[in-house]
Design a protein around this motif. Structure first.
Motif, PDB file in Angstrom:
ATOM      1  N   SER A 171      -0.463  14.402  -2.686  1.00 42.61           N
ATOM      2  CA  SER A 171      -1.677  15.153  -3.037  1.00 42.61           C
ATOM      3  C   SER A 171      -2.064  16.130  -1.931  1.00 42.61           C
ATOM      4  O   SER A 171      -2.544  17.237  -2.195  1.00 42.61           O
ATOM      5  CB  SER A 171      -2.845  14.187  -3.298  1.00 42.61           C
ATOM      6  OG  SER A 171      -2.546  13.334  -4.377  1.00 42.61           O
ATOM      7  N   ALA A 172      -1.819  15.706  -0.672  1.00 40.90           N
ATOM      8  CA  ALA A 172      -2.174  16.557   0.475  1.00 40.90           C
ATOM      9  C   ALA A 172      -1.335  17.836   0.508  1.00 40.90           C
ATOM     10  O   ALA A 172      -1.697  18.802   1.184  1.00 40.90           O
ATOM     11  CB  ALA A 172      -2.004  15.784   1.771  1.00 40.90           C
ATOM     12  N   MET A 173      -0.216  17.850  -0.214  1.00 40.64           N
ATOM     13  CA  MET A 173       0.660  19.018  -0.237  1.00 40.64           C
ATOM     14  C   MET A 173       0.259  20.025  -1.307  1.00 40.64           C
ATOM     15  O   MET A 173       0.848  21.109  -1.395  1.00 40.64           O
ATOM     16  CB  MET A 173       2.119  18.582  -0.499  1.00 40.64           C
ATOM     17  CG  MET A 173       2.730  17.705   0.592  1.00 40.64           C
ATOM     18  SD  MET A 173       2.828  18.561   2.182  1.00 40.64           S
ATOM     19  CE  MET A 173       1.506  17.768   3.072  1.00 40.64           C
ATOM     20  N   SER A 174      -0.721  19.715  -2.122  1.00 39.45           N
ATOM     21  CA  SER A 174      -1.088  20.567  -3.251  1.00 39.45           C
ATOM     22  C   SER A 174      -1.534  21.955  -2.793  1.00 39.45           C
ATOM     23  O   SER A 174      -2.329  22.083  -1.866  1.00 39.45           O
ATOM     24  CB  SER A 174      -2.212  19.913  -4.055  1.00 39.45           C
ATOM     25  OG  SER A 174      -2.675  20.805  -5.060  1.00 39.45           O
ATOM     26  N   PRO A 175      -1.042  23.013  -3.463  1.00 35.20           N
ATOM     27  CA  PRO A 175      -1.468  24.377  -3.105  1.00 35.20           C
ATOM     28  C   PRO A 175      -2.867  24.706  -3.615  1.00 35.20           C
ATOM     29  O   PRO A 175      -3.467  25.680  -3.172  1.00 35.20           O
ATOM     30  CB  PRO A 175      -0.420  25.254  -3.798  1.00 35.20           C
ATOM     31  CG  PRO A 175       0.083  24.437  -4.942  1.00 35.20           C
ATOM     32  CD  PRO A 175       0.007  23.005  -4.492  1.00 35.20           C
ATOM     33  N   ARG A 176      -3.382  23.872  -4.551  1.00 32.51           N
ATOM     34  CA  ARG A 176      -4.727  24.131  -5.079  1.00 32.51           C
ATOM     35  C   ARG A 176      -5.695  23.069  -4.564  1.00 32.51           C
ATOM     36  O   ARG A 176      -5.412  21.873  -4.663  1.00 32.51           O
ATOM     37  CB  ARG A 176      -4.717  24.065  -6.611  1.00 32.51           C
ATOM     38  CG  ARG A 176      -3.980  25.203  -7.274  1.00 32.51           C
ATOM     39  CD  ARG A 176      -4.276  25.229  -8.768  1.00 32.51           C
ATOM     40  NE  ARG A 176      -3.804  24.024  -9.450  1.00 32.51           N
ATOM     41  CZ  ARG A 176      -4.116  23.708 -10.705  1.00 32.51           C
ATOM     42  NH1 ARG A 176      -4.912  24.502 -11.410  1.00 32.51           N
ATOM     43  NH2 ARG A 176      -3.641  22.610 -11.269  1.00 32.51           N
ATOM     44  N   PRO A 177      -6.833  23.468  -4.010  1.00 35.18           N
ATOM     45  CA  PRO A 177      -7.812  22.478  -3.559  1.00 35.18           C
ATOM     46  C   PRO A 177      -8.529  21.854  -4.751  1.00 35.18           C
ATOM     47  O   PRO A 177      -9.304  22.511  -5.438  1.00 35.18           O
ATOM     48  CB  PRO A 177      -8.780  23.323  -2.707  1.00 35.18           C
ATOM     49  CG  PRO A 177      -8.644  24.712  -3.243  1.00 35.18           C
ATOM     50  CD  PRO A 177      -7.259  24.846  -3.777  1.00 35.18           C
ATOM     51  N   GLN A 178      -8.234  20.604  -5.018  1.00 39.61           N
ATOM     52  CA  GLN A 178      -8.919  19.890  -6.105  1.00 39.61           C
ATOM     53  C   GLN A 178      -8.863  18.405  -5.835  1.00 39.61           C
ATOM     54  O   GLN A 178      -8.047  17.927  -5.050  1.00 39.61           O
ATOM     55  CB  GLN A 178      -8.303  20.224  -7.458  1.00 39.61           C
ATOM     56  CG  GLN A 178      -6.792  20.071  -7.525  1.00 39.61           C
ATOM     57  CD  GLN A 178      -6.246  20.588  -8.842  1.00 39.61           C
ATOM     58  OE1 GLN A 178      -6.980  21.074  -9.684  1.00 39.61           O
ATOM     59  NE2 GLN A 178      -4.948  20.482  -9.040  1.00 39.61           N
TER      60      GLN A 178
ATOM     61  N   ASP B 163       0.817  -1.214   0.000  1.00 41.61           N
ATOM     62  CA  ASP B 163       0.000   0.000   0.000  1.00 41.61           C
ATOM     63  C   ASP B 163       0.853   1.268   0.000  1.00 41.61           C
ATOM     64  O   ASP B 163       0.325   2.379   0.000  1.00 41.61           O
ATOM     65  CB  ASP B 163      -0.969   0.016   1.190  1.00 41.61           C
ATOM     66  CG  ASP B 163      -0.267  -0.213   2.532  1.00 41.61           C
ATOM     67  OD1 ASP B 163       0.941  -0.500   2.517  1.00 41.61           O
ATOM     68  OD2 ASP B 163      -0.941  -0.113   3.571  1.00 41.61           O
ATOM     69  N   TYR B 164       2.189   1.124  -0.024  1.00 43.49           N
ATOM     70  CA  TYR B 164       3.050   2.312   0.026  1.00 43.49           C
ATOM     71  C   TYR B 164       2.810   3.275  -1.135  1.00 43.49           C
ATOM     72  O   TYR B 164       2.703   4.496  -0.903  1.00 43.49           O
ATOM     73  CB  TYR B 164       4.533   1.917   0.084  1.00 43.49           C
ATOM     74  CG  TYR B 164       5.446   3.123   0.095  1.00 43.49           C
ATOM     75  CD1 TYR B 164       5.733   3.790   1.279  1.00 43.49           C
ATOM     76  CD2 TYR B 164       5.997   3.635  -1.086  1.00 43.49           C
ATOM     77  CE1 TYR B 164       6.546   4.920   1.306  1.00 43.49           C
ATOM     78  CE2 TYR B 164       6.805   4.766  -1.077  1.00 43.49           C
ATOM     79  CZ  TYR B 164       7.075   5.399   0.116  1.00 43.49           C
ATOM     80  OH  TYR B 164       7.864   6.517   0.129  1.00 43.49           O
ATOM     81  N   PRO B 165       2.722   2.827  -2.399  1.00 48.56           N
ATOM     82  CA  PRO B 165       2.518   3.807  -3.482  1.00 48.56           C
ATOM     83  C   PRO B 165       1.250   4.640  -3.292  1.00 48.56           C
ATOM     84  O   PRO B 165       1.263   5.849  -3.565  1.00 48.56           O
ATOM     85  CB  PRO B 165       2.447   2.934  -4.739  1.00 48.56           C
ATOM     86  CG  PRO B 165       3.243   1.720  -4.388  1.00 48.56           C
ATOM     87  CD  PRO B 165       2.951   1.470  -2.937  1.00 48.56           C
ATOM     88  N   SER B 166       0.174   4.031  -2.811  1.00 47.02           N
ATOM     89  CA  SER B 166      -1.053   4.805  -2.607  1.00 47.02           C
ATOM     90  C   SER B 166      -0.902   5.768  -1.432  1.00 47.02           C
ATOM     91  O   SER B 166      -1.389   6.899  -1.474  1.00 47.02           O
ATOM     92  CB  SER B 166      -2.260   3.875  -2.398  1.00 47.02           C
ATOM     93  OG  SER B 166      -2.096   3.073  -1.254  1.00 47.02           O
ATOM     94  N   GLN B 167      -0.174   5.330  -0.379  1.00 45.32           N
ATOM     95  CA  GLN B 167       0.095   6.229   0.751  1.00 45.32           C
ATOM     96  C   GLN B 167       0.959   7.404   0.299  1.00 45.32           C
ATOM     97  O   GLN B 167       0.733   8.553   0.703  1.00 45.32           O
ATOM     98  CB  GLN B 167       0.800   5.469   1.877  1.00 45.32           C
ATOM     99  CG  GLN B 167      -0.070   4.447   2.584  1.00 45.32           C
ATOM    100  CD  GLN B 167       0.728   3.613   3.580  1.00 45.32           C
ATOM    101  OE1 GLN B 167       1.961   3.606   3.571  1.00 45.32           O
ATOM    102  NE2 GLN B 167       0.027   2.886   4.435  1.00 45.32           N
ATOM    103  N   LEU B 168       1.950   7.116  -0.542  1.00 50.42           N
ATOM    104  CA  LEU B 168       2.833   8.163  -1.063  1.00 50.42           C
ATOM    105  C   LEU B 168       2.037   9.164  -1.890  1.00 50.42           C
ATOM    106  O   LEU B 168       2.178  10.387  -1.725  1.00 50.42           O
ATOM    107  CB  LEU B 168       3.953   7.538  -1.902  1.00 50.42           C
ATOM    108  CG  LEU B 168       4.907   8.502  -2.606  1.00 50.42           C
ATOM    109  CD1 LEU B 168       5.650   9.375  -1.606  1.00 50.42           C
ATOM    110  CD2 LEU B 168       5.900   7.733  -3.491  1.00 50.42           C
TER     111      LEU B 168
END
Length: 484
Positions: free
Chosen positions: A213-220, A203-208
């Motif tokens: 994605s959580a670091m994205s500056p744009r909410p999408q 499950d590491y690739p999905s966790q990564l």
């Protein structure tokens, strides 16, 4: 029949599978029983299947030798390293604590530097840090996280104590080999996974991807995440391709990206420019942006640091995180944990002598034949002096380097690294190992891989586990003792 564990010699070392009395450790009984039931021919066949799987799957790494780049098949030993779940939970808690404190430390150094003002961390040490980036001062990455991905190397000493040997916070590598080792083992011994309750790692690739994605500056819903590679000649290129493919992300080189007048990063595509939100960069700081760092770099993207500083793109790991990826800084981590978290370190450091301290330096020089001496910012086992295995000439050369630049050197006692049965010859023999788990931090959550990459010194008596210097690897099994 197969392996006779009663004939296996631990030679006085702490062995991960066989205890000092010659018995199998409780969490390894099913594994030992399985291998004892295999004939010599079946073991040979299993090794051949593993070698074939590695070639078919294209699992390789690159070695630089005298100006040449050589691709080699990834070396995997078919006897896994096994750790009990109960012990692992303690290790996991300690790793989370460590990464939390290190992120607070890095953020503090690029802002108020309270830890220096309070006299806990020496100002001179920071002044001579080769990985402190003035370009990062005052920047606020998302959630104040700088080291999103950390690979901390763990070793076990002769009394069974687990230590952190070092932290890798710049561009930690090796996680793809951890995942591929598991794939190889499932091909070789599918029936063994039905018998032993091994916790999963896939499950590491999905966790990564979720962390990126959580670091994205744009909410999408689905941000544009890319993996930035230096290119095909990099030693970890296989890993860059593997992770990009597993996450469903574009693998890009610097020439594929551009920073426009709006200070946003765009990817060149056949349909035009597409904005990029998160860059998982596998390029060292100094090559990231020729405007901010090395002006001759062809690997990076002009203006990238400007876009990052303005919060228009996330860089993982953040530039400047390597300030804590320093073997002298490592010596202060217990104090760093206490300062920021008010807690004692849950996993101990290896005792470390700092050559910048005259008293400790004198001790190192006097006892250099007994110590492991390391340069502060080398990796891959380069520049290392293992005192008991070194010549007088090598010792004198290292002493001269220490005197010339004391800040750049630390020393540690020579540990009796634990061993794991390894099929280096026809019968299993103990070979020394370390372990690199990977820790993901988004600021809201910290996750640790179930196990990690076990690296093994394939040469008898050697303590050097790096693949670039003849080391191999093993699948690492965290076994649920209660389920067993």
């Amino acid at each position: 029949m197969g392996i006779d564990w009663k004939a296996y010699q631990t030679n006085g070392f702490f062995d991960e599978l066989i205890d000092g009395q010659g018995g199998v450790r409780p969490h390894g009984r099913q594994l030992a029983q399985f291998f004892a039931g295999l004939s010599g021919d079946e073991l040979k066949q299993a090794r051949a299947v593993a070698d074939l799987a590695i070639k078919e799957m294209g699992i390789s790494f690159t070695v630089y030798d005298e100006g040449n780049t050589i691709d080699r098949a990834w070396p995997v030993d078919i006897i896994p390293r096994i750790i009990g779940k109960n012990e692992w939970q303690t290790v996991e808690t300690g790793l989370k604590q460590r990464v939390e404190a290190l992120n607070l430390f890095i953020n503090d150094l690029y802002h108020e530097q309270k830890i220096i003002k309070d006299g806990v961390f020496p100002k001179d040490l920071l002044a001579k840090s080769v990985n402190f980036r003035p370009q990062c001062v005052g920047v606020n990455p998302p959630n104040n996280i700088w080291a999103h991905i950390c690979g901390s190397d763990l070793v076990r000493d002769g009394d069974g104590t687990m230590y952190v040997l070092e932290d890798n916070l710049r561009v930690p590598s090796g996680v793809s080999y951890m995942l591929e080792n598991r794939s190889v083992m499932k091909r070789v011994f599918p029936e063994l996974f039905e018998q032993v309750p091994v916790l999963p790692v896939n499950d590491y690739p999905s966790q990564l991807f979720d962390m990126l994605s959580a670091m994205s500056p744009r909410p999408q819903d689905i941000p544009e995440v890319v993996v930035l590679t230096p290119g095909v000649f990099n030693s970890a290129y296989f890993e860059h391709c593997y992770l990009a493919q597993e996450m469903g992300c574009e693998l890009v080189e610097g020439r594929d990206l551009v920073v426009e007048k709006d200070d946003c990063v765009y990817m060149k595509t056949i349909t035009g420019l597409r904005r990029v939100d998160v860059i998982y960069r596998r390029i060292d700081d100094l090559f990231l942006d020729p405007e901010a760092f090395n002006p001759d770099s062809k690997l990076g993207v002009p203006g990238l640091m400007r876009a990052w500083a303005k919060g228009n793109v996330a860089l993982v790991n953040a530039p400047g995180a390597g300030v804590a990826d320093d073997k002298v800084v490592y010596a202060y981590v217990p104090e760093i944990i206490k300062y920021y978290l008010g807690e004692e370190a849950k996993i101990a450091n290896v005792p470390t002598y700092k050559c910048l301290d005259k008293k400790e330096r004198d001790y190192v020089i006097k006892n250099i034949d007994k110590l492991v001496v390391k340069p502060a910012n080398e990796s891959g086992g380069y520049g290392l002096l293992i005192g008991p295995k070194s010549t007088k000439k090598q010792q004198q050369e290292t002493i001269a380097q220490i005197k010339a630049d004391p800040r750049n050197w630390v020393a540690q006692p020579t540990l009796n690294l634990s061993t794991v049965p390894t099929l280096a010859e026809s019968d299993p023999a103990g070979r020394h190992v370390d372990l690199r788990p990977f820790i993901l931090s988004s600021g809201k959550d910290i996750q640790v891989t179930t196990g990690g990459l076990t690296r093994v010194a394939m040469v008898k008596g050697s303590l050097v586990v790096n693949s670039s210097q003849g080391g191999g690897s093993k699948d690492t099994w965290i076994v649920d003792e209660e389920a067993e």
